[in-house]
Scaffold this active site. Sequence first.
Site, PDB file in Angstrom:
ATOM      1  N   LYS A 129       0.833  -1.207   0.000  1.00 51.00           N
ATOM      2  CA  LYS A 129       0.000   0.000   0.000  1.00 51.00           C
ATOM      3  C   LYS A 129       0.868   1.259   0.000  1.00 51.00           C
ATOM      4  O   LYS A 129       0.627   2.194  -0.766  1.00 51.00           O
ATOM      5  CB  LYS A 129      -0.909  -0.057   1.239  1.00 51.00           C
ATOM      6  N   ARG A 140       2.808   6.053  -3.127  1.00 56.12           N
ATOM      7  CA  ARG A 140       3.936   6.921  -3.512  1.00 56.12           C
ATOM      8  C   ARG A 140       4.208   6.831  -5.008  1.00 56.12           C
ATOM      9  O   ARG A 140       4.609   7.814  -5.637  1.00 56.12           O
ATOM     10  CB  ARG A 140       5.172   6.545  -2.700  1.00 56.12           C
ATOM     11  N   GLY A 170      -5.056   7.651   5.803  1.00 56.93           N
ATOM     12  CA  GLY A 170      -4.182   8.632   6.456  1.00 56.93           C
ATOM     13  C   GLY A 170      -2.959   8.930   5.612  1.00 56.93           C
ATOM     14  O   GLY A 170      -2.482  10.061   5.559  1.00 56.93           O
ATOM     15  N   SER A 224       7.091   8.816  12.432  1.00 57.27           N
ATOM     16  CA  SER A 224       6.018   8.665  11.448  1.00 57.27           C
ATOM     17  C   SER A 224       6.541   8.894  10.037  1.00 57.27           C
ATOM     18  O   SER A 224       7.005   9.991   9.704  1.00 57.27           O
ATOM     19  CB  SER A 224       4.896   9.667  11.747  1.00 57.27           C
ATOM     20  N   GLN A 239       4.664   9.080   7.565  1.00 55.20           N
ATOM     21  CA  GLN A 239       3.739  10.009   6.904  1.00 55.20           C
ATOM     22  C   GLN A 239       4.158  11.456   7.152  1.00 55.20           C
ATOM     23  O   GLN A 239       4.110  12.287   6.236  1.00 55.20           O
ATOM     24  CB  GLN A 239       2.314   9.756   7.402  1.00 55.20           C
ATOM     25  N   ASP A 250       2.017  -1.442  11.898  1.00 53.03           N
ATOM     26  CA  ASP A 250       0.730  -1.890  11.352  1.00 53.03           C
ATOM     27  C   ASP A 250       0.413  -3.345  11.719  1.00 53.03           C
ATOM     28  O   ASP A 250      -0.666  -3.847  11.390  1.00 53.03           O
ATOM     29  CB  ASP A 250       0.720  -1.740   9.825  1.00 53.03           C
TER      30      ASP A 250
HETATM   31  C1  S3P Z   1       2.518   4.649   6.359  1.00 53.28           C
HETATM   32  C2  S3P Z   1       3.063   4.998   7.575  1.00 53.28           C
HETATM   33  C3  S3P Z   1       2.555   4.501   8.860  1.00 53.28           C
HETATM   34  C4  S3P Z   1       1.635   3.303   8.688  1.00 53.28           C
HETATM   35  C5  S3P Z   1       0.660   3.488   7.563  1.00 53.28           C
HETATM   36  C6  S3P Z   1       1.376   3.721   6.252  1.00 53.28           C
HETATM   37  C7  S3P Z   1       3.094   5.212   5.132  1.00 53.28           C
HETATM   38  O1  S3P Z   1       1.819   5.536   9.490  1.00 53.28           O
HETATM   39  O2  S3P Z   1       0.948   3.050   9.891  1.00 53.28           O
HETATM   40  O3  S3P Z   1      -0.180   2.351   7.420  1.00 53.28           O
HETATM   41  O4  S3P Z   1       2.785   4.708   4.032  1.00 53.28           O
HETATM   42  O5  S3P Z   1       3.885   6.154   5.226  1.00 53.28           O
HETATM   43  P1  S3P Z   1       2.534   6.640  10.453  1.00 53.28           P
HETATM   44  O6  S3P Z   1       3.405   7.467   9.613  1.00 53.28           O
HETATM   45  O7  S3P Z   1       1.381   7.410  11.042  1.00 53.28           O
HETATM   46  O8  S3P Z   1       3.280   5.823  11.472  1.00 53.28           O
END
Ligand code: S3P
Length: 437
Positions: free
Chosen positions: A25, A30, A98, A171, A173, A319
Site C-alpha cells: 500500500k 507513492r 491517512g 512517522s 507520513q 501496522d
Molecule cells: C505509512 C506509515 C505509517 C503506517 C501506515 C502507512 C506510510 O503511518 O501506519 O499504514 O505509508 O507512510 P505513520 O506514519 O502514522 O506511522
Amino acid sequence: MNRLDWTSARASRSLHGDFAVPGDKSVSHRAVMLASLAEGASRIRGFLEGGDTHATARIFAQMGVRIETPAPHERIVRGVGLHGLRAPAGVLDCGNSGTAMRLLSGLLAGQAFDSILAGDASLSKRPMRRVTEPLARMGAAVATAEGGTPPLGIRGGQALRGIDYASPVASAQVKSALLLAGLYANGETAVSEPRPTRDYTERMLSAFGWPVESAPGRAALTGGHTLRARDVEVPADFSSAAFFIVAATLVPGSELVLRAVGLNPRRTGLLHVLRAMGADIAEENRREAGGEPIVDLVVRHASLCGIDVPIEHVADMIDEFPILFVAAACAEGVTTIRGAAELRVKESDRIAVMAAGLRALGVRIEETPDGAAIEGGPLLGGSVDSQGDHRCAMAFAVAGAVAAGAVTIRDCANVATSFPDFAHLARAAGLKVSAAD
Ligand code: S3P
C-alpha cells in the site's frame, strides 16, 4: 455506509497454499504521487487495487493526470511535471487513508492553487497537526478543523522554505509530507525522527532522479530538481502477508508459501518478534524488486511463547499489532507491549479495539496507555467489533481460525481499503471466513 459482517470459524483442516498477497500500500500510493509529478509516462506493476490507493489515483485524476489501467494491478501514469497539476473542481476525498491525506497535505502545500482534503468518519478523527504545524513553519497555509482534525484547507501560492525538523513522532507520513513539500521549497528540507521509519519516499524520490540524502532516522533534500518518469515494481505487502504468517503459525499442521513479500527492514519487526516467540518462518529466493528486498516466505505451524516486545521493533511493525495481539493471545505465557501509543490514533484505537474483542473471546488483557499485557490461553467463540478497522477485522478472522467456537466480526467492509481479496485468499488457504447472515 456499507456494513459487512463476517463469521470466521475454526479451520476444519490445516492451512496450505502458495500465493502472493497484493501489492504494498505504501509503495502504491507513492508510485502514483511521484509518477504524476514526473516528466513522462511511468508504468506501475503490482499496484494495490484497494480503496486507499484508488482514492489517491482518483485525486490525481481530479488534478488533470491521465492514469490508465491496462490490466488489473497495473497503471500507466502520464506525468504532468512538478508544476503541471490543475486546480481540482471539488473536494479531494482521501476516504479511509491517512497516508493519502498526510502525504498530499505536503504535496498540495506547494501548488499554486487552493485545495481541500477530506476523509471518511475514521479519518476525520485522526490528528493532522503533526503535519500542519511543521508545514506552517515552512510557510505553508494549511488549516484543520477545530481539534486539529480533517478536513484540511490548503491555500496555494505560498512561498515555501526548507526547515530542519526534529519530529516528535516516529512517522513516515510526517517525514514524507515534509519531503514532498520540500520539493517546492527554497533551500534544504531535513527531517529527523526519534526512531527510523519506512523510507519508501526517500528511495522512490531517488529512483525518480531527485537527489535525496537518507540515513536511518534522517532524510534531507533541496528544492528545484526534476522527477523523471520510470517504471515501478511494487512488492507484495508485508502487512497483508502478516495475517497469513500468523494464521499458518497458529493452526496445527499448516504450511504456507507467500511469494515475493517486500522485506524493507523498516517493515519487518513482526518477523523478529514472532521468531523470538518460537515461529518457524523461512526466507527463500531473496531478490530485489523496484529497489526493495523481496523474498518468498515459508511458514510452518509452531507453538509460541509470550515475550516482552522489544521497544526498538515497535516502529518497524506499527501496522502489525492487531495480528500480534492474536498471536500473543495464543502463546504460552504473557506478552507485553510498550511504547506503542501511536496505535491509539490509527484507523481505530487499535489497543482498545483488540483488547475489547479478545476479551469477548475469553482472553485476559490488561490495557496500558501505550500498550498491553496479553495472557495466552484458549480462545472461545463470540462476537467482536472491528469498528471499521481493516487490520482489526482481518486479525479477528485469524482468531476465529483457532477459537473453540465461531467468531462473528462486525463492521468488516473497510478490509477493502487495503486487502479486498482477503476473504477469498483466506478461504483458498483453508480458513473458514464467510459473510455473516
Ligand atoms: C505509512 C506509515 C505509517 C503506517 C501506515 C502507512 C506510510 O503511518 O501506519 O499504514 O505509508 O507512510 P505513520 O506514519 O502514522 O506511522
